[in-house]
Write an enzyme that holds these catalytic residues in place. Structure first.
Site, PDB file in Angstrom:
ATOM      1  N   THR A  15       0.761  -1.151  -0.095  1.00 48.40           N
ATOM      2  CA  THR A  15      -0.299  -0.091   0.163  1.00 48.40           C
ATOM      3  C   THR A  15       0.804   1.102   0.236  1.00 48.40           C
ATOM      4  O   THR A  15       0.328   2.125  -0.605  1.00 48.40           O
ATOM      5  CB  THR A  15      -0.513  -0.316   0.763  1.00 48.40           C
ATOM      6  OG1 THR A  15      -1.424  -1.391   0.988  1.00 48.40           O
ATOM      7  CG2 THR A  15      -1.510   0.518   1.574  1.00 48.40           C
ATOM      8  N   ASP A  59       1.502  -6.924  -4.544  1.00 48.87           N
ATOM      9  CA  ASP A  59       0.388  -6.988  -3.449  1.00 48.87           C
ATOM     10  C   ASP A  59       1.605  -7.932  -2.068  1.00 48.87           C
ATOM     11  O   ASP A  59       1.778  -8.632  -2.938  1.00 48.87           O
ATOM     12  CB  ASP A  59      -0.399  -6.928  -3.483  1.00 48.87           C
ATOM     13  CG  ASP A  59      -1.411  -7.076  -2.626  1.00 48.87           C
ATOM     14  OD1 ASP A  59      -2.553  -5.753  -2.522  1.00 48.87           O
ATOM     15  OD2 ASP A  59      -1.300  -7.818  -1.740  1.00 48.87           O
ATOM     16  N   THR A 167       2.961 -10.310  14.852  1.00 48.62           N
ATOM     17  CA  THR A 167       1.826 -11.333  13.994  1.00 48.62           C
ATOM     18  C   THR A 167       0.915  -9.175  12.970  1.00 48.62           C
ATOM     19  O   THR A 167       1.071  -8.552  14.677  1.00 48.62           O
ATOM     20  CB  THR A 167       1.074 -11.689  15.156  1.00 48.62           C
ATOM     21  OG1 THR A 167       0.238 -13.041  13.852  1.00 48.62           O
ATOM     22  CG2 THR A 167       0.937 -11.155  15.808  1.00 48.62           C
ATOM     23  N   GLN A 279      -2.521 -21.618  19.473  1.00 51.09           N
ATOM     24  CA  GLN A 279      -3.325 -20.611  18.372  1.00 51.09           C
ATOM     25  C   GLN A 279      -4.173 -19.661  19.015  1.00 51.09           C
ATOM     26  O   GLN A 279      -5.081 -18.698  18.030  1.00 51.09           O
ATOM     27  CB  GLN A 279      -5.215 -21.456  17.399  1.00 51.09           C
ATOM     28  CG  GLN A 279      -5.344 -22.421  18.276  1.00 51.09           C
ATOM     29  CD  GLN A 279      -6.855 -22.590  17.343  1.00 51.09           C
ATOM     30  OE1 GLN A 279      -8.041 -22.732  17.652  1.00 51.09           O
ATOM     31  NE2 GLN A 279      -6.855 -24.077  17.294  1.00 51.09           N
ATOM     32  N   CYS A 280      -3.865 -19.310  19.964  1.00 53.92           N
ATOM     33  CA  CYS A 280      -3.620 -18.473  21.192  1.00 53.92           C
ATOM     34  C   CYS A 280      -2.862 -17.364  20.718  1.00 53.92           C
ATOM     35  O   CYS A 280      -2.076 -17.227  20.402  1.00 53.92           O
ATOM     36  CB  CYS A 280      -3.139 -18.818  22.657  1.00 53.92           C
ATOM     37  SG  CYS A 280      -4.258 -19.673  23.298  1.00 53.92           S
TER      38      CYS A 280
HETATM   39  N1  ASP Z   1      -2.720  -5.611   0.353  1.00 54.77           N
HETATM   40  C1  ASP Z   1      -1.182  -4.666   1.334  1.00 54.77           C
HETATM   41  C2  ASP Z   1      -0.260  -6.162   0.496  1.00 54.77           C
HETATM   42  O1  ASP Z   1      -0.297  -6.078   1.639  1.00 54.77           O
HETATM   43  C3  ASP Z   1      -2.204  -3.767   2.250  1.00 54.77           C
HETATM   44  C4  ASP Z   1      -0.449  -3.630   2.440  1.00 54.77           C
HETATM   45  O2  ASP Z   1       0.776  -2.756   2.270  1.00 54.77           O
HETATM   46  O3  ASP Z   1      -0.182  -3.329   3.684  1.00 54.77           O
HETATM   47  O4  ASP Z   1       0.485  -5.390  -0.577  1.00 54.77           O
END
Ligand code: ASP
Length: 342
Positions: A15, A59, A167, A279-280
């Site tokens: 992004t 992406d 995470t 998974q916690c």
């Molecule tokens: N969909 C985007 C990506 O992971 C989200 C981001 O950049 O934060 O490439």
């Protein structure tokens, strides 16, 4: 002599460097050189910045081991020339990438800091500028001519985390990441609050070793109440499968039913590596604490302790290429290689 740190900015996509396609309304990656024109503030930083971009920015949902090898190669070929690296990356799979790179870059003695943003850099309310500027600032920190940070980290929304401890927890908030089992190593406020006791120890002159091969014959299986034998055995019988990260309940608990243990015994006897992670979102696996995990402990299931699923799957891919015997594999997995586990 120029004592300014030299930082290489590696744009992989995400992004941060996207803009809106006004026909479809969807965000698409755009030419990286334009990204820097949008942040003239970078010139004020006390370091020299050079940039390199993936030919086709992606992406991060399209991330894979080949792209990780591409990043590792860029770092390897520029390792001597630069003092630190900032990787611009989509946030969606950033924790997987920062985990993978931590294993791929053995004996790292310079900072590799992943960052990105929730809003594009051109957006009025963007979080990209703070993330990018502070990530570069941290990457350029030096003490006695040596980098202060010498590991793979992730910087997002005022916090620097160890990359393989992170995470992604939120798809909307600027605070998109957390590090459930390891504290933030640097906090950015009016000052940068450094917690140097949390940094990895400096490596004593060992040469960087770059591991570019990862084995993706692996799977993540999340347990749920009612999971059937048919489903689980279909996964475990995939012919090429070499390792499974099993997301169990709580402190590493799973059903005590005979079919479940028998299925795991068969897989382990056939050379499969099974790793128990919880998974916690925080806390650690402790096999043997409950009756519902003693069976797994007895048959040689590997304890993922407090590792994240992202670090577990990438560590598995990495260790599978190190050709160790099954017993050594278990020991290596349960040992901290890059500060990813207790
Ligand atoms: N969909 C985007 C990506 O992971 C989200 C981001 O950049 O934060 O490439």
């Amino acid at each position: 002599m120029n004592s300014k740190a030299k930082i290489l900015l590696i744009y992989t996509g995400g992004t941060i460097g996207m803009r809106k396609d006004f026909d479809t309304g969807a965000l698409k990656a755009f030419n990286f050189s334009k990204l820097l024109q949008r942040i003239p503030e970078l010139k004020q930083l006390d370091c020299d910045i050079e940039t390199i971009s993936f030919e086709e920015p992606i992406d991060s949902s399209n991330m894979n081991p080949e792209e990780w090898a591409r990043m590792a190669t860029i770092i390897e070929s520029n390792y001597v020339e630069f003092d630190g690296f900032v990787v611009l990356h989509g946030s969606d799979t950033m924790s997987y990438s920062s985990s993978a790179l931590s294993f791929m870059l053995e004996n790292l003695a310079k900072p590799v800091i992943f960052t990105g943003s929730q809003l594009p850099i051109g957006d009025l309310r963007t979080d990209a500028k703070e993330n990018l500027i502070t990530a570069i600032q941290i990457a350029s920190l030096q003490q006695n001519g040596l980098p202060v940070i010498n590991e793979v980290c992730l910087y997002f929304e005022y916090k620097l985390y160890r990359g393989n401890r992170t995470t992604k927890i939120n798809a909307e908030h600027f605070k998109a990441f957390t590090s459930p089992n390891y504290p933030a190593m640097v906090e950015s406020g009016v000052h940068l609050k450094m917690r140097s006791e949390l940094f990895l120890a400096k490596n004593k002159g060992k040469e960087l070793v770059v591991h570019k091969n990862l084995d993706n014959n692996v799977a993540i299986v999340k347990m749920f109440p009612g999971m059937s034998e048919a489903v689980l055995s279909a996964i475990f019988e995939i012919p090429s499968l070499k390792g499974v990260v099993l997301e169990t309940y709580g402190a590493g608990n799973a059903p005590t039913e005979d079919w479940f243990i028998a299925l795991l015994v068969k897989a382990i006897n056939n050379g499969m590596h099974v790793i128990n992670v919880t998974q916690c979102s925080g806390g650690s696996v402790n096999m043997g604490q409950y009756e519902t995990s003693t069976g797994m402990k007895a048959i040689g299931v590997i304890s993922g302790k407090d590792i994240t699923t992202e670090a577990a799957i990438t560590k598995l891919m990495y260790l599978l290429c190190q050709n160790s015997a099954q017993k050594d594999f278990k020991t290596s997995f349960e040992t901290s290689l890059r500060g990813e586990i207790l």
